[in-house]
Structure formats: structure tokens, C-alpha cells
Design a protein around this motif. Structure first.
Motif: not given
Length: 282
Positions: A26, A30, A32, A39-40, A60-61, A68
Motif C-alpha cells: 500500500h 495503490t 482504488y 491513500f494517505n 488512511s485508506t 485486499h
């Protein structure tokens, strides 16, 4: 009175045992599904204190991005949420469906019942508790978003073209085999052009978790590996990031292990020193 024994062979020492990480890290790259936040990752502390080095970070995600797990609740309201998935469902014998040639010819390819039957003709019956994963060769595209979604408009799902499962094949699998998890090396168990996500719905309604964006499937055998899914145990979640590992004896010929419908079958060669754990229910 019937005696049911649940056996797990765990390789503990072997010079020939290989472990393959089936996980994309990640990071800011990444992938999404469109509409999710990015992503952070933020560094809170990286410093030398008086007697030691100290690091702490914040991240965070969204649940569904990169490598996943989809909890069944992702597409089925009353099915298992992430923390409710039984631990024994997160370990199982690998079944790797190689459809790389089909996907190369047709990026919208969907795995069929015939693909499952072809696998069984070559490798034997899909075992109880199997972790079934499609290998379409899509891993070579990650993390290039344009190539993974196979679209010049990676923010527009209607333009996506990548392989997945056909709902009829998943219906057959659910009705005839006792798979623990179903996964893909693409962004979705449904193919890119899906608008109703029937595969997600069928899996969710039958309490079968999904895996997406699984990495390096070309590095493990189609049969003979054991897969471990280390999913975040997120309370009330519909999924989350997962660390997926495969282990196998690279020099041994896989053997078929006899198991009950609730057991975990593993494949261990003669060069592996194993511990046999047996739990018997009378």
C-alpha cells in the motif's frame, strides 16, 4: 458414533520451502476504484531520542484498494462483516486458474465452468477449503492505472476492460465445491464491463470472501501451495487491506490430502519436516 479428524500439516523446517508474497504494498500508487479517496501516509515522528530511535506514522485508506479482501457483507447486507470471517477460512490449499492465454486474446474474458473442469482434469478435484484465484497475467500491469483498468479513462468504470469470473461459473463452484475464498489478479472478481456485479453478490450471499489485485501468481504452482490471508480485522468493516502469502515445497510433488468438508488441506513434500496437528471431534 462418527469420528471426524481435522488435520493440518504445517511445514516448520525445510531448506526447500518457498514463501511468495502475493501482496502489492500500500502506497501513494495503490489502485482504488474510482470515487474512493486516495491513500494517505504521514510521518508523525522519526527521530533519535536519548537511548533509541523512534518512528510512528499515520495512514488512511479505503477498504477496497490494492491487494485486499472483500468481506461477504461488501455485497450482501446480512452476511459476514470483516471481523466475523472465521480464521479457518483464511488459510487453505491454493487453486490457481491459469487463463492468461484467454485473457490475452480477450481482455473481457470471464472464467467459465469449463475452466474449472479443465483444472480438475489436470490436477484433480478442487479440494475442500480451497482458495481459488484466477491468474490472468494482469499482475504485470500493476500499478499502472491505465493498464490495470485497461482504459484511457481510468476514472470512468464504463470504459474498463479486464477479466473476471462469469456468474454461471461461480454459481457452479458454490453449488458443487466448498471453496473458502475466491480471488483474482485484477481489480474485481467481476469483469471490467460488469454493471450489476453478480459475482460479488453470489459470493457475498454465500459467505465467501473475495480477494482482488493478488500479486505474483506466476511465481506459485497451480496446485500444491498453501495460501495464508492476513486480513485486517476491522470491526463492522466490509473488507480491508490484506497481506497474502503462499508457501510450497518447490522440489516436492504435491500430494492430495484427504480432508473433511471443514478441514484445511495442505500439500507437503518429503523434504519438509512437519508438525501434525490433529483435532478430533467425536
Amino acid at each position: 458414533m462418527a469420528l471426524v479428524c481435522l488435520s493440518v500439516l504445517i511445514p516448520v523446517i525445510s531448506g526447500e520451502m518457498k514463501v511468495v508474497d502475493l501482496t502489492w504494498a500500500h502506497s501513494a500508487s495503490t489502485i482504488y476504484w474510482p470515487g474512493n479517496p486516495a491513500f494517505n501516509f504521514s510521518i508523525m515522528s522519526r527521530e533519535k531520542l536519548t537511548n533509541y530511535w523512534y518512528e510512528s506514522n499515520w495512514f488512511s485508506t479505503p477498504e477496497h484498494g490494492g491487494t485486499h479482501l472483500d468481506a461477504p457483507a461488501h455485497f450482501s447486507k446480512d452476511s459476514w462483516r470483516t471481523q466475523e470471517i472465521p480464521a479457518e477460512r483464511l488459510i487453505g490449499p491454493a487453486v490457481i486458474l491459469d487463463v492468461t492465454s484467454q485473457a490475452k486474446a480477450d481482455p473481457d474474458y470471464r472464467v467459465t465452468q469449463a475452466d474449472f473442469e479443465a483444472y480438475e482434469s489436470k490436477h484433480g478435484r478442487i479440494p475442500h477449503g480451497a482458495i481459488v484465484i484466477m491468474n490472468s497475467g494482469w499482475g504485470s500491469r500493476y500499478p499502472n492505472k491505465t493498464r490495470v483498468f485497461n482504459s484511457d479513462q481510468p476514472g470512468t468504470p464504463s470504459t474498463f476492460h479486464f477479466p473476471g469470473y462469469h456468474e454461471d461459473a461461480i454459481t457452479w463452484l458454490v453449488a458443487n465445491r466448498n471453496a473458502s475464498i475466491v480471488g483474482v489478479d485484477t481489480p474485481s472478481n467481476d469483469h471490467g464491463q460488469s454493471t450489476d456485479f453478480k459475482v460479488h453478490v453470489i459470493l457475498g450471499e454465500n459467505n465467501i470472501p473475495g480477494l482482488e489485485n493478488v500479486a505474483r501468481l506466476d511465481q506459485i504452482p497451480e496446485k500444491g501451495a498453501t495460501i495464508f490471508v492476513g486480513s485486517i480485522k476491522l470491526f463492522d468493516g466490509s473488507g480491508g487491506p490484506a497481506r497474502i502469502l503462499a508457501t510450497f515445497d518447490q522440489d516436492a510433488k504435491p500430494c492430495d490430502c484427504v480432508s473433511s468438508s471443514s478441514s484445511i488441506a495442505t500439500f507437503v513434500g518429503t523434504s519438509v519436516l512437519s508438525v501434525l496437528l490433529v483435532s478430533c471431534i467425536v
